[in-house]
Write a protein that holds these residues in place. Structure first.
Motif, PDB file in Angstrom:
ATOM      1  N   LYS A 234     -28.491 -21.952  -7.341  1.00 58.34           N
ATOM      2  CA  LYS A 234     -30.176 -21.386  -8.998  1.00 58.34           C
ATOM      3  C   LYS A 234     -29.159 -20.591  -9.377  1.00 58.34           C
ATOM      4  O   LYS A 234     -27.902 -20.126  -9.955  1.00 58.34           O
ATOM      5  N   ASP A 235     -29.989 -21.131 -10.465  1.00 56.99           N
ATOM      6  CA  ASP A 235     -29.383 -20.785 -12.013  1.00 56.99           C
ATOM      7  C   ASP A 235     -29.636 -19.184 -12.069  1.00 56.99           C
ATOM      8  O   ASP A 235     -30.602 -19.156 -12.187  1.00 56.99           O
ATOM      9  N   ILE A 236     -28.892 -18.248 -12.386  1.00 54.17           N
ATOM     10  CA  ILE A 236     -28.898 -16.598 -12.016  1.00 54.17           C
ATOM     11  C   ILE A 236     -28.774 -15.996 -13.363  1.00 54.17           C
ATOM     12  O   ILE A 236     -28.417 -14.670 -14.030  1.00 54.17           O
ATOM     13  N   GLY A 237     -28.310 -17.010 -15.256  1.00 49.91           N
ATOM     14  CA  GLY A 237     -27.956 -17.012 -16.277  1.00 49.91           C
ATOM     15  C   GLY A 237     -28.995 -16.607 -17.147  1.00 49.91           C
ATOM     16  O   GLY A 237     -30.136 -17.007 -16.656  1.00 49.91           O
ATOM     17  N   TYR A 238     -29.358 -16.760 -18.176  1.00 44.05           N
ATOM     18  CA  TYR A 238     -29.885 -17.400 -19.683  1.00 44.05           C
ATOM     19  C   TYR A 238     -29.519 -18.843 -19.562  1.00 44.05           C
ATOM     20  O   TYR A 238     -30.763 -19.673 -20.254  1.00 44.05           O
ATOM     21  N   LYS A 239     -28.673 -19.389 -19.820  1.00 42.80           N
ATOM     22  CA  LYS A 239     -28.635 -20.529 -20.931  1.00 42.80           C
ATOM     23  C   LYS A 239     -27.214 -21.974 -19.882  1.00 42.80           C
ATOM     24  O   LYS A 239     -26.910 -22.850 -19.459  1.00 42.80           O
ATOM     25  N   GLY A 240     -27.435 -21.425 -18.383  1.00 39.56           N
ATOM     26  CA  GLY A 240     -27.289 -22.535 -17.070  1.00 39.56           C
ATOM     27  C   GLY A 240     -25.576 -21.705 -17.417  1.00 39.56           C
ATOM     28  O   GLY A 240     -24.337 -22.969 -17.303  1.00 39.56           O
ATOM     29  N   GLU A 241     -25.249 -21.214 -17.062  1.00 43.03           N
ATOM     30  CA  GLU A 241     -24.191 -20.420 -17.938  1.00 43.03           C
ATOM     31  C   GLU A 241     -23.476 -19.331 -16.349  1.00 43.03           C
ATOM     32  O   GLU A 241     -22.312 -19.761 -16.468  1.00 43.03           O
ATOM     33  N   LEU A 242     -24.081 -19.249 -15.533  1.00 45.42           N
ATOM     34  CA  LEU A 242     -23.736 -18.362 -14.317  1.00 45.42           C
ATOM     35  C   LEU A 242     -24.305 -18.785 -13.041  1.00 45.42           C
ATOM     36  O   LEU A 242     -25.903 -18.706 -13.356  1.00 45.42           O
ATOM     37  N   PHE A 243     -24.102 -19.541 -11.784  1.00 51.80           N
ATOM     38  CA  PHE A 243     -25.090 -19.738 -10.575  1.00 51.80           C
ATOM     39  C   PHE A 243     -24.452 -18.980  -9.470  1.00 51.80           C
ATOM     40  O   PHE A 243     -23.772 -18.714  -9.327  1.00 51.80           O
ATOM     41  N   GLN A 244     -25.334 -19.244  -8.630  1.00 49.10           N
ATOM     42  CA  GLN A 244     -25.248 -18.424  -6.960  1.00 49.10           C
ATOM     43  C   GLN A 244     -25.711 -19.432  -6.109  1.00 49.10           C
ATOM     44  O   GLN A 244     -26.781 -20.259  -5.934  1.00 49.10           O
ATOM     45  N   LEU A 245     -24.637 -19.182  -5.142  1.00 49.13           N
ATOM     46  CA  LEU A 245     -25.052 -20.646  -4.082  1.00 49.13           C
ATOM     47  C   LEU A 245     -26.410 -19.499  -3.288  1.00 49.13           C
ATOM     48  O   LEU A 245     -26.312 -18.933  -3.240  1.00 49.13           O
ATOM     49  N   THR A 246     -27.648 -20.068  -2.964  1.00 49.66           N
ATOM     50  CA  THR A 246     -28.345 -20.350  -1.977  1.00 49.66           C
ATOM     51  C   THR A 246     -28.131 -20.219  -0.513  1.00 49.66           C
ATOM     52  O   THR A 246     -27.256 -20.617  -0.307  1.00 49.66           O
ATOM     53  N   SER A 247     -28.525 -19.898   0.146  1.00 48.37           N
ATOM     54  CA  SER A 247     -29.003 -20.284   2.098  1.00 48.37           C
ATOM     55  C   SER A 247     -28.606 -21.058   2.121  1.00 48.37           C
ATOM     56  O   SER A 247     -27.527 -20.884   2.928  1.00 48.37           O
ATOM     57  N   LEU A 248     -29.116 -22.346   1.931  1.00 39.93           N
ATOM     58  CA  LEU A 248     -28.864 -23.854   1.828  1.00 39.93           C
ATOM     59  C   LEU A 248     -27.244 -24.006   1.641  1.00 39.93           C
ATOM     60  O   LEU A 248     -26.713 -24.764   2.070  1.00 39.93           O
ATOM     61  N   GLY A 249     -27.273 -23.496   0.128  1.00 39.28           N
ATOM     62  CA  GLY A 249     -26.007 -23.983  -0.316  1.00 39.28           C
ATOM     63  C   GLY A 249     -24.419 -23.476   0.661  1.00 39.28           C
ATOM     64  O   GLY A 249     -23.905 -24.422   0.786  1.00 39.28           O
ATOM     65  N   TYR A 250     -24.783 -22.117   1.949  1.00 39.84           N
ATOM     66  CA  TYR A 250     -23.547 -22.082   2.358  1.00 39.84           C
ATOM     67  C   TYR A 250     -23.689 -23.179   3.476  1.00 39.84           C
ATOM     68  O   TYR A 250     -23.192 -22.823   4.516  1.00 39.84           O
ATOM     69  N   GLU A 251     -24.884 -22.583   4.126  1.00 38.52           N
ATOM     70  CA  GLU A 251     -25.441 -23.555   5.192  1.00 38.52           C
ATOM     71  C   GLU A 251     -24.451 -25.171   5.026  1.00 38.52           C
ATOM     72  O   GLU A 251     -23.669 -25.600   6.060  1.00 38.52           O
ATOM     73  N   VAL A 252     -24.253 -26.040   4.046  1.00 41.60           N
ATOM     74  CA  VAL A 252     -23.763 -27.125   3.728  1.00 41.60           C
ATOM     75  C   VAL A 252     -22.463 -26.556   3.424  1.00 41.60           C
ATOM     76  O   VAL A 252     -21.498 -27.599   3.896  1.00 41.60           O
ATOM     77  N   ALA A 253     -22.156 -25.594   3.088  1.00 35.22           N
ATOM     78  CA  ALA A 253     -20.522 -25.280   3.051  1.00 35.22           C
ATOM     79  C   ALA A 253     -19.923 -25.443   4.023  1.00 35.22           C
ATOM     80  O   ALA A 253     -18.993 -25.757   4.027  1.00 35.22           O
ATOM     81  N   ASP A 254     -20.291 -24.450   4.699  1.00 36.55           N
ATOM     82  CA  ASP A 254     -19.775 -24.286   6.419  1.00 36.55           C
ATOM     83  C   ASP A 254     -20.061 -25.691   6.949  1.00 36.55           C
ATOM     84  O   ASP A 254     -18.971 -25.416   8.257  1.00 36.55           O
ATOM     85  N   SER A 255     -20.606 -26.467   7.328  1.00 41.48           N
ATOM     86  CA  SER A 255     -20.678 -27.265   7.931  1.00 41.48           C
ATOM     87  C   SER A 255     -19.919 -28.607   6.863  1.00 41.48           C
ATOM     88  O   SER A 255     -19.483 -30.100   7.820  1.00 41.48           O
ATOM     89  N   LEU A 256     -19.615 -28.534   6.212  1.00 35.49           N
ATOM     90  CA  LEU A 256     -18.710 -29.733   5.773  1.00 35.49           C
ATOM     91  C   LEU A 256     -17.149 -29.689   6.224  1.00 35.49           C
ATOM     92  O   LEU A 256     -17.130 -28.939   6.841  1.00 35.49           O
ATOM     93  N   PRO A 257     -17.103 -31.129   6.734  1.00 34.29           N
ATOM     94  CA  PRO A 257     -15.789 -31.584   7.674  1.00 34.29           C
ATOM     95  C   PRO A 257     -14.633 -30.802   7.100  1.00 34.29           C
ATOM     96  O   PRO A 257     -14.210 -30.557   5.816  1.00 34.29           O
ATOM     97  N   GLU A 258     -13.143 -30.281   8.101  1.00 38.22           N
ATOM     98  CA  GLU A 258     -12.220 -29.471   7.304  1.00 38.22           C
ATOM     99  C   GLU A 258     -11.802 -30.332   6.755  1.00 38.22           C
ATOM    100  O   GLU A 258     -10.883 -30.176   5.454  1.00 38.22           O
ATOM    101  N   ASN A 259     -11.305 -31.957   7.082  1.00 33.81           N
ATOM    102  CA  ASN A 259     -11.051 -32.585   5.824  1.00 33.81           C
ATOM    103  C   ASN A 259     -11.422 -33.171   4.403  1.00 33.81           C
ATOM    104  O   ASN A 259     -10.959 -34.017   3.671  1.00 33.81           O
TER     105      ASN A 259
END
Length: 274
Positions: free
Chosen positions: A246-271
């Motif tokens: 999600k955009d936490i800046g003013y002009k699309g310059e800074l983003f923060q992972l959402t809870s869904l983002g962390y979940e998907v990152a953790d589920s990525l296959p190792e390869n």
């Protein structure tokens, strides 16, 4: 279900086009297909009841998501509600199902507007605003862009990770957090790298002569390489459109992972993490 009065046919066509595009891109991998329905294409003529009740029974009650679009008209009263579209929207919300509601600001000559219809529409819009449900769209091009992104976010949330509310008679939808298979290689790398840091942040900084896309692990764009810039810039847009950051800046310059983002990152296959 696509619900609207009769003055937004082009917008209805845009919704169908975006849904078909979503299916082309995502259906094979997610095992989900979206089917756009509306009274003009998905109902059968039958006697013995109020017309709106027939529409509700044949398509509204079985629809997981409702897309409502308004411009200058509210529609014809049904006897139970301000219009058919209003009744469909209220019943859908009462069932605890998600609705996407759009009010078009496309320019129109006032001489072509039914003022009584427009006044009724403004009253209904106030009700929608009180529910926190609406989005205003300046024109049809912006509508297609906005709806495409918002549809992805909603489907990822309800169909892939949570599932839509269902009747007891409907078999439950089996869901798995497998959104990562639809991500580009660059998006996977950024997502994984950001999830491995304390801040969980991604910076996209535009400056004269170039751009950087960074996590605390460094900048991904090769200086002076336009292909590299395009790929990594697009990866950030991809992650945002899917609701993973999600955009936490003013002009699309800074983003923060959402809870869904962390979940998907953790589920990525190792390869696929590097």
């Amino acid at each position: 279900m696509i619900a609207s009065p009769g003055d937004v046919q082009e917008e209805r066509n845009i919704v169908r086009q975006v849904i078909h595009e979503w299916n082309d891109i995502h259906s094979e991998k997610t095992k989900i297909t979206l089917r756009p329905v509306g009274w003009e294409t998905s109902t059968s003529p039958i006697t013995g009841g109020r017309a709106q009740d027939i529409i509700n029974t044949q398509i509204l009650n079985n629809s997981d998501l409702l897309v409502a679009i308004f411009w200058t008209r509210l529609g014809t009263p049904t006897g139970n509600s301000e219009s058919g579209t209003a009744e469909e929207l209220k019943k859908h919300i009462e069932a605890g199902k998600p609705a996407m509601i759009y009010f078009s600001e496309e320019r129109v000559a006032m001489k072509d507007v039914d003022q009584a219809q427009y006044n009724r529409l403004l009253e209904f819009k106030s009700w929608c605003e009180a529910q926190g449900l609406i989005a205003s769209i300046p024109d049809r091009e912006k509508f297609k862009e906005s709806f495409s992104k918002q549809l992805q976010i909603l489907v990822n949330k309800y169909l892939i990770h949570e599932s839509f509310p269902q009747d007891e008679s409907t078999p439950p939808v089996e869901t798995q957090p497998n959104i990562e298979i639809s991500l580009s290689k660059e998006a996977k790398i950024i997502l994984k790298d950001a999830s491995d840091t304390t801040s969980g942040q991604i910076a996209r900084i535009r400056f004269i002569g170039g751009m950087s896309v960074e996590t605390s692990k460094g900048n991904y764009i090769i200086k002076g390489d336009h292909r590299s810039k395009a790929k990594w810039d697009s990866a950030v847009d991809e992650l945002e459109s899917l609701g993973l950051i999600k955009d936490i800046g003013y002009k699309g310059e800074l983003f923060q992972l959402t809870s869904l983002g962390y979940e998907v990152a953790d589920s990525l296959p190792e390869n696929e993490k590097t």
